[in-house]
Structure formats: C-alpha cells, structure tokens
Motif scaffolding. Structure first.
Motif, PDB file in Angstrom:
ATOM      1  N   ASP A  61       0.825  -1.206   0.000  1.00 57.54           N
ATOM      2  CA  ASP A  61       0.000   0.000   0.000  1.00 57.54           C
ATOM      3  C   ASP A  61       0.861   1.257   0.000  1.00 57.54           C
ATOM      4  O   ASP A  61       0.592   2.206  -0.735  1.00 57.54           O
ATOM      5  CB  ASP A  61      -0.909   0.011   1.246  1.00 57.54           C
ATOM      6  CG  ASP A  61      -2.355  -0.251   0.876  1.00 57.54           C
ATOM      7  OD1 ASP A  61      -2.699  -0.074  -0.297  1.00 57.54           O
ATOM      8  OD2 ASP A  61      -3.128  -0.642   1.765  1.00 57.54           O
ATOM      9  N   TRP A  62       1.896   1.240   0.838  1.00 56.55           N
ATOM     10  CA  TRP A  62       2.795   2.396   0.954  1.00 56.55           C
ATOM     11  C   TRP A  62       3.534   2.647  -0.352  1.00 56.55           C
ATOM     12  O   TRP A  62       3.682   3.794  -0.787  1.00 56.55           O
ATOM     13  CB  TRP A  62       3.793   2.157   2.092  1.00 56.55           C
ATOM     14  CG  TRP A  62       4.802   3.258   2.236  1.00 56.55           C
ATOM     15  CD1 TRP A  62       4.628   4.465   2.874  1.00 56.55           C
ATOM     16  CD2 TRP A  62       6.130   3.260   1.709  1.00 56.55           C
ATOM     17  NE1 TRP A  62       5.768   5.211   2.779  1.00 56.55           N
ATOM     18  CE2 TRP A  62       6.715   4.507   2.077  1.00 56.55           C
ATOM     19  CE3 TRP A  62       6.895   2.348   0.988  1.00 56.55           C
ATOM     20  CZ2 TRP A  62       8.016   4.849   1.735  1.00 56.55           C
ATOM     21  CZ3 TRP A  62       8.193   2.685   0.642  1.00 56.55           C
ATOM     22  CH2 TRP A  62       8.742   3.918   1.009  1.00 56.55           C
ATOM     23  N   LYS A  95       1.206   4.233  -2.848  1.00 59.50           N
ATOM     24  CA  LYS A  95       0.976   5.645  -2.515  1.00 59.50           C
ATOM     25  C   LYS A  95       2.200   6.491  -2.861  1.00 59.50           C
ATOM     26  O   LYS A  95       2.066   7.640  -3.291  1.00 59.50           O
ATOM     27  CB  LYS A  95       0.622   5.781  -1.030  1.00 59.50           C
ATOM     28  CG  LYS A  95      -0.809   5.370  -0.723  1.00 59.50           C
ATOM     29  CD  LYS A  95      -1.082   5.341   0.758  1.00 59.50           C
ATOM     30  CE  LYS A  95      -2.484   4.803   1.020  1.00 59.50           C
ATOM     31  NZ  LYS A  95      -2.670   4.409   2.419  1.00 59.50           N
ATOM     32  N   ASP A 117      -3.246   4.190  -7.208  1.00 63.67           N
ATOM     33  CA  ASP A 117      -4.269   3.636  -6.324  1.00 63.67           C
ATOM     34  C   ASP A 117      -4.425   2.131  -6.575  1.00 63.67           C
ATOM     35  O   ASP A 117      -3.947   1.611  -7.585  1.00 63.67           O
ATOM     36  CB  ASP A 117      -5.615   4.348  -6.504  1.00 63.67           C
ATOM     37  CG  ASP A 117      -6.110   4.267  -7.935  1.00 63.67           C
ATOM     38  OD1 ASP A 117      -6.844   3.322  -8.234  1.00 63.67           O
ATOM     39  OD2 ASP A 117      -5.727   5.134  -8.743  1.00 63.67           O
ATOM     40  N   VAL A 118      -5.083   1.458  -5.646  1.00 62.98           N
ATOM     41  CA  VAL A 118      -5.234   0.006  -5.715  1.00 62.98           C
ATOM     42  C   VAL A 118      -5.996  -0.420  -6.966  1.00 62.98           C
ATOM     43  O   VAL A 118      -5.676  -1.427  -7.593  1.00 62.98           O
ATOM     44  CB  VAL A 118      -5.935  -0.537  -4.440  1.00 62.98           C
ATOM     45  CG1 VAL A 118      -6.183  -2.031  -4.551  1.00 62.98           C
ATOM     46  CG2 VAL A 118      -5.100  -0.256  -3.209  1.00 62.98           C
ATOM     47  N   LEU A 121      -2.900  -7.650  -1.768  1.00 63.02           N
ATOM     48  CA  LEU A 121      -3.492  -6.380  -1.326  1.00 63.02           C
ATOM     49  C   LEU A 121      -4.990  -6.521  -1.091  1.00 63.02           C
ATOM     50  O   LEU A 121      -5.528  -5.981  -0.130  1.00 63.02           O
ATOM     51  CB  LEU A 121      -3.230  -5.281  -2.362  1.00 63.02           C
ATOM     52  CG  LEU A 121      -1.837  -4.660  -2.384  1.00 63.02           C
ATOM     53  CD1 LEU A 121      -1.773  -3.536  -3.405  1.00 63.02           C
ATOM     54  CD2 LEU A 121      -1.430  -4.144  -1.016  1.00 63.02           C
ATOM     55  N   ARG A 133      -5.600  -8.626   2.087  1.00 65.33           N
ATOM     56  CA  ARG A 133      -5.236  -7.899   3.309  1.00 65.33           C
ATOM     57  C   ARG A 133      -6.449  -7.167   3.881  1.00 65.33           C
ATOM     58  O   ARG A 133      -6.586  -6.999   5.091  1.00 65.33           O
ATOM     59  CB  ARG A 133      -4.108  -6.911   2.977  1.00 65.33           C
ATOM     60  CG  ARG A 133      -3.693  -5.998   4.123  1.00 65.33           C
ATOM     61  CD  ARG A 133      -2.452  -6.499   4.810  1.00 65.33           C
ATOM     62  NE  ARG A 133      -2.277  -5.842   6.087  1.00 65.33           N
ATOM     63  CZ  ARG A 133      -1.268  -5.038   6.378  1.00 65.33           C
ATOM     64  NH1 ARG A 133      -0.332  -4.814   5.490  1.00 65.33           N
ATOM     65  NH2 ARG A 133      -1.157  -4.506   7.561  1.00 65.33           N
ATOM     66  N   ALA A 134      -7.325  -6.727   2.991  1.00 69.12           N
ATOM     67  CA  ALA A 134      -8.526  -6.012   3.433  1.00 69.12           C
ATOM     68  C   ALA A 134      -9.572  -6.956   4.044  1.00 69.12           C
ATOM     69  O   ALA A 134     -10.430  -6.524   4.804  1.00 69.12           O
ATOM     70  CB  ALA A 134      -9.136  -5.256   2.257  1.00 69.12           C
TER      71      ALA A 134
END
Length: 196
Positions: free
Chosen positions: A61-62, A65, A70-71, A125, A128-129
């Motif tokens: 994520d980092w 960014k 964006d994802v 990713l 992870r959510a």
C-alpha cells in the motif's frame, strides 16, 4: 497485526495464491530451463518468493501511494498482466522473454513474475482487506512449501502427472487465470474510471 488463526481464511487465501502461482502449470517452463541447463535453485526460489510476497503484503500500500498509484489502477494493470500470462498458457505463445543475465533463472523469471508477480501482489493487497495478516502469511508459507517440492522433484512430478497431464493442467489453469483476470478487471475498471 491480527494474530488470530482462522482455518477458513487460511484455506481461502491458500487456494487463491495456489491458482495464481500455478506451480504445476509452470512445470513445462521449469523443465525447459532444466533441459537448457539453466540454473534453478528450489530453496532460493521458495525463500525469495516468500520474502518478496510477505514484504509486499506489509509495504505494498505504501509503495503504491509513494508512486501515486491507487489500488484500482494496480489491480487493472495486474489483471492485464494475468490475462497475457493466461494467453501464453492457453495458446502456447511466448510474450515474456526469458532473458535474465548470467544464465540463472531462479530470480527472473521463476521468482518474478512466475511465482511472485503482479497477479499475486494484487491478490495480496485485496486479501489484506478481508483476512488477518497471519492467515495470509500461513497460506503463503504452505504454497511456498509446494513450490519447493515441485521444483525439487520436477522429473517425479512430470512422471506422475505425465507430459499430456502437464499440458492439460497448463491449459486448464490458463483458462482459470483468464477468468480471474477478467473478474479482476471488471471489478476495478469502474472504480478507476469513476476516479477521473
């Protein structure tokens, strides 16, 4: 970091990673490297892949960014890469050129992008959510154990599955990957277009 172990989450994450890594579908590629006397180290391949994917799980994520990505954009890009890989598997064409320096094939293309590639990064990713990090790491570790044993025993795998079996598996997993790519693309393209 959530340290609760959930076997349903582990199983779900394991299946997703297993299909995306597609170690059995890649057996023909690994065997081809062996026939060309290209160096493939099973221990290094499994460890490097585990380290890279675990690191991405925490810093992915980092990193996105940092580059102002964006994802959804990453997921769409990953979907396109998965789609190209699926075309390679289904139609037997070569898009990714195996031109790593020094003759070794462990890091490129085995670790990246065959095992730890955009597809698995995107999936990590997404998971992870939904899942606890510990469960994803356990699922990753289980998959890397399978990767190690397959790479260590390529001839045995080929003998058990058979040349035609490997061929069929590759085509089958190619179609599965194509379906995953289409689902990933359609799930994220609307969010991406709406951001403009």
């Amino acid at each position: 970091m959530d340290l609760s172990i959930n076997f349903t989450q582990i199983l779900s994450a394991f299946v997703v990673i297993f299909v995306l890594v597609d170690v059995f579908g890649s057996v023909p590629i690994f065997l081809n490297f062996q026939r060309e006397s290209k160096d493939v180290n099973p221990v290094q391949a499994a460890i490097y892949s585990f380290i890279i994917m675990t690191a991405f799980l925490f810093v992915g994520d980092w990193v996105l960014k940092l580059f102002n990505v964006d994802v959804s954009s990453f997921a769409v890009a990953g979907a396109l890469v998965i789609f190209i890989i699926s075309i390679e598997m289904i139609f037997g064409v070569e898009v990714f050129k195996n031109d790593a320096p020094g003759g070794s094939r462990t890091l490129v293309p085995i670790v990246f992008p065959l095992i730890a590639g955009p597809a698995t990064f995107t999936a990590l990713l997404s998971m992870r959510a939904e899942f606890a990090v510990l469960n994803i790491i356990i699922a990753l570790a289980l998959n890397m154990i399978i990767v190690f044993f397959v790479l260590k025993n390529l001839k045995l795998v080929e003998k058990i599955v058979g040349v035609s079996g490997v061929y069929v598996l590759r085509k089958f997993f190619g179609i599965i990957l194509m379906a995953i790519a289409v689902r990933l693309f359609t799930a994220n393209i609307n969010a991406l277009l709406n951001s403009f």
